[in-house]
Design a protein around this motif. Structure first.
Motif, short mmCIF file in Angstrom:
data_model
loop_
_atom_site.label_atom_id
_atom_site.label_comp_id
_atom_site.label_asym_id
_atom_site.label_seq_id
_atom_site.Cartn_x
_atom_site.Cartn_y
_atom_site.Cartn_z
N MET A 63 0.86 -1.13 -0.01
CA MET A 63 -0.06 0.20 -0.07
C MET A 63 0.73 0.97 -0.01
SD MET A 63 -3.41 -0.42 -0.13
CE MET A 63 -3.97 1.23 0.27
N ALA A 64 2.00 1.29 0.63
CA ALA A 64 2.73 2.39 0.96
C ALA A 64 3.37 2.90 -0.57
CB ALA A 64 3.84 2.27 2.02
N PHE A 65 3.77 1.74 -1.17
CA PHE A 65 4.27 1.92 -2.61
C PHE A 65 3.33 2.36 -3.51
CE2 PHE A 65 5.61 0.30 -6.88
CZ PHE A 65 6.68 1.24 -7.03
N ASP A 66 2.05 1.78 -3.60
CA ASP A 66 1.00 2.34 -4.24
C ASP A 66 0.66 3.63 -4.10
OD1 ASP A 66 -1.35 1.83 -6.14
OD2 ASP A 66 -2.37 2.43 -4.02
N ARG A 67 0.58 4.26 -2.57
CA ARG A 67 0.28 5.49 -2.50
C ARG A 67 1.51 6.46 -3.07
NH1 ARG A 67 -3.91 6.29 -2.78
NH2 ARG A 67 -3.80 4.71 -3.93
N TYR A 68 2.67 5.99 -2.95
CA TYR A 68 3.94 6.71 -3.56
C TYR A 68 3.86 6.97 -4.93
CZ TYR A 68 8.58 7.48 -5.34
OH TYR A 68 9.70 8.07 -5.94
N MET A 69 3.28 5.86 -5.72
CA MET A 69 3.27 5.95 -7.14
C MET A 69 2.02 6.97 -7.47
SD MET A 69 5.57 4.38 -8.56
CE MET A 69 4.85 4.78 -10.01
N ALA A 70 0.87 6.71 -6.64
CA ALA A 70 -0.32 7.53 -6.97
C ALA A 70 -0.12 9.09 -6.74
CB ALA A 70 -1.61 7.05 -6.08
N ARG B 213 2.41 7.96 -14.38
CA ARG B 213 2.80 6.33 -14.52
C ARG B 213 2.31 5.44 -13.47
NH1 ARG B 213 9.05 6.85 -14.08
NH2 ARG B 213 8.70 4.89 -14.72
N HIS B 214 1.43 5.81 -12.85
CA HIS B 214 0.93 4.83 -11.89
C HIS B 214 0.43 3.60 -12.46
CE1 HIS B 214 -2.22 3.21 -9.13
NE2 HIS B 214 -1.23 3.34 -8.21
N SER B 215 -0.58 3.62 -13.59
CA SER B 215 -1.06 2.63 -14.09
C SER B 215 -0.23 1.67 -15.16
CB SER B 215 -2.43 2.86 -14.91
OG SER B 215 -2.13 4.12 -16.00
N THR B 216 0.91 2.46 -15.71
CA THR B 216 1.74 1.75 -16.27
C THR B 216 2.88 0.99 -15.56
OG1 THR B 216 3.30 3.73 -16.56
CG2 THR B 216 1.38 3.43 -18.35
N ILE B 217 3.12 1.61 -14.29
CA ILE B 217 4.09 0.81 -13.60
C ILE B 217 3.39 -0.65 -12.54
CG2 ILE B 217 5.72 1.01 -11.49
CD1 ILE B 217 6.51 3.70 -12.63
N LEU B 218 2.29 -0.04 -11.96
CA LEU B 218 1.65 -0.91 -11.39
C LEU B 218 0.54 -1.74 -12.00
CD1 LEU B 218 1.04 0.77 -7.82
CD2 LEU B 218 2.65 -0.95 -8.30
N THR B 219 1.17 -2.53 -12.94
CA THR B 219 0.27 -3.47 -13.71
C THR B 219 -0.09 -4.82 -13.03
OG1 THR B 219 2.16 -4.51 -14.48
CG2 THR B 219 1.35 -2.72 -15.86
N ASN B 220 -0.97 -5.37 -13.44
CA ASN B 220 -1.29 -6.77 -12.89
C ASN B 220 -0.23 -7.58 -12.59
OD1 ASN B 220 -4.10 -5.99 -12.72
ND2 ASN B 220 -4.66 -6.74 -14.50
N PRO B 221 0.61 -7.89 -13.66
CA PRO B 221 1.84 -8.72 -13.26
C PRO B 221 2.64 -8.28 -12.22
CG PRO B 221 1.52 -8.52 -15.85
CD PRO B 221 0.51 -7.69 -15.05
N VAL B 222 2.81 -6.80 -11.97
CA VAL B 222 3.77 -6.35 -11.13
C VAL B 222 3.14 -6.54 -9.66
CG1 VAL B 222 4.49 -4.26 -10.08
CG2 VAL B 222 4.84 -4.64 -12.72
N VAL B 223 1.62 -6.25 -9.63
CA VAL B 223 1.06 -6.58 -8.32
C VAL B 223 0.82 -8.03 -8.17
CG1 VAL B 223 -1.36 -6.44 -7.28
CG2 VAL B 223 -0.53 -4.55 -8.52
N ALA B 224 0.94 -8.99 -8.92
CA ALA B 224 0.85 -10.40 -8.77
C ALA B 224 2.35 -10.84 -8.12
CB ALA B 224 0.62 -11.16 -10.05
N THR C 53 4.52 -8.94 -6.53
CA THR C 53 4.54 -8.12 -5.48
C THR C 53 3.90 -9.15 -4.35
OG1 THR C 53 4.75 -6.09 -6.24
CG2 THR C 53 4.05 -6.28 -3.89
N GLY C 54 2.67 -9.65 -4.64
CA GLY C 54 1.89 -10.65 -3.86
C GLY C 54 2.60 -11.69 -3.72
N LEU C 55 3.27 -12.49 -4.66
CA LEU C 55 4.08 -13.55 -4.47
C LEU C 55 5.53 -13.53 -3.60
CD1 LEU C 55 4.40 -16.49 -5.23
CD2 LEU C 55 5.83 -15.63 -7.35
N ALA C 56 5.85 -12.06 -3.78
CA ALA C 56 7.14 -11.93 -2.83
C ALA C 56 6.63 -12.01 -1.51
CB ALA C 56 7.88 -10.71 -3.21
N VAL C 57 5.44 -11.44 -1.28
CA VAL C 57 4.96 -11.31 0.10
C VAL C 57 4.54 -12.67 0.80
CG1 VAL C 57 3.17 -10.32 1.64
CG2 VAL C 57 4.21 -8.95 -0.17
#
Length: 195
Positions: free
Chosen positions: A1-8, A14-25, A27-31
């Motif tokens: 969430m902090a990275f999402d807020r940072y990008m927003a 560039r928010h939607s071009t950097i935080l694409t579905n693969p990037v979010v997936a 990130t979730g896998l890394a967590v």
């Protein structure tokens, strides 16, 4: 969430071009991988303990320290590892959140108008409330069960429940109050009852 807020806030174009579905997936896998790698040693250590007392714990879930207290063998390694995980995970999370919010605050204070600053502050304030609602009860519950010896068992169980239930209960409340329609509806309910 902090990275999402940072990008927003810091780079909204560039928010939607950097935080694409693969990037979010990813990130979730890394967590999930980080959590799994932290929990696996607990399981390996607990597997080699002998339990000579009762094997009934007072929690509705298998909290690590409740299992440690049931063991009859030396559990110092597990206790030290538990402290390491708490402070390492919490320390890394706090570090990354602090770096992210430092950048966010710099971007907010560079905005020219006061009105333009209020919306990002509201969004970030909600996020920080959710973070505090998650980390404070968890840290308090974990440290209390490790270091405070004369705490009633009921209080330990209550703290574990607060840690499990408080964040999911407060999350929709914190974010919902920011929504104008929900806020107006709640204010309408309370003002009609008072008249």
């Amino acid at each position: 969430m902090a990275f999402d807020r940072y990008m927003a806030i810091c780079d909204p174009l560039r928010h939607s071009t950097i935080l694409t579905n693969p990037v979010v997936a990813k990130t979730g896998l890394a967590v999930v991988l980080r959590s799994s790698m932290c929990i696996l040693p607990y399981l390996l250590l607990a597997r080699h303990w002998s339990y000579c007392r009762t094997n009934i714990i007072s929690h509705t879930h298998r909290e690590h320290m409740a299992m440690v207290k049931l063991a009859c063998t030396d559990t110092h390694i597990s206790s030290y590892y538990g402290l390491f995980v708490i402070f390492c995970v919490l320390g890394l999370d706090v570090f990354f959140i602090t770096v992210s919010y430092t950048q966010i605050l710099r971007a907010i204070f560079s905005l020219p108008k006061k009105d333009a600053r209020l919306k990002p502050f509201g969004t970030c304030g909600s996020h920080l409330c959710v973070i505090l609602a998650f980390y404070i009860p968890g840290l308090f519950s974990s440290l209390m069960s490790r270091f405070v010896q004369n705490v009633a068992l009921n209080l330990q169980v209550l703290m574990a429940y607060i840690y499990l239930l408080l964040p999911p209960v407060l999350n929709p409340v914190i974010y919902g109050v920011r929504t104008k329609e929900i806020r107006d509806r709640l204010l309408g309910l309370f003002t009609h009852k008072g008249t």
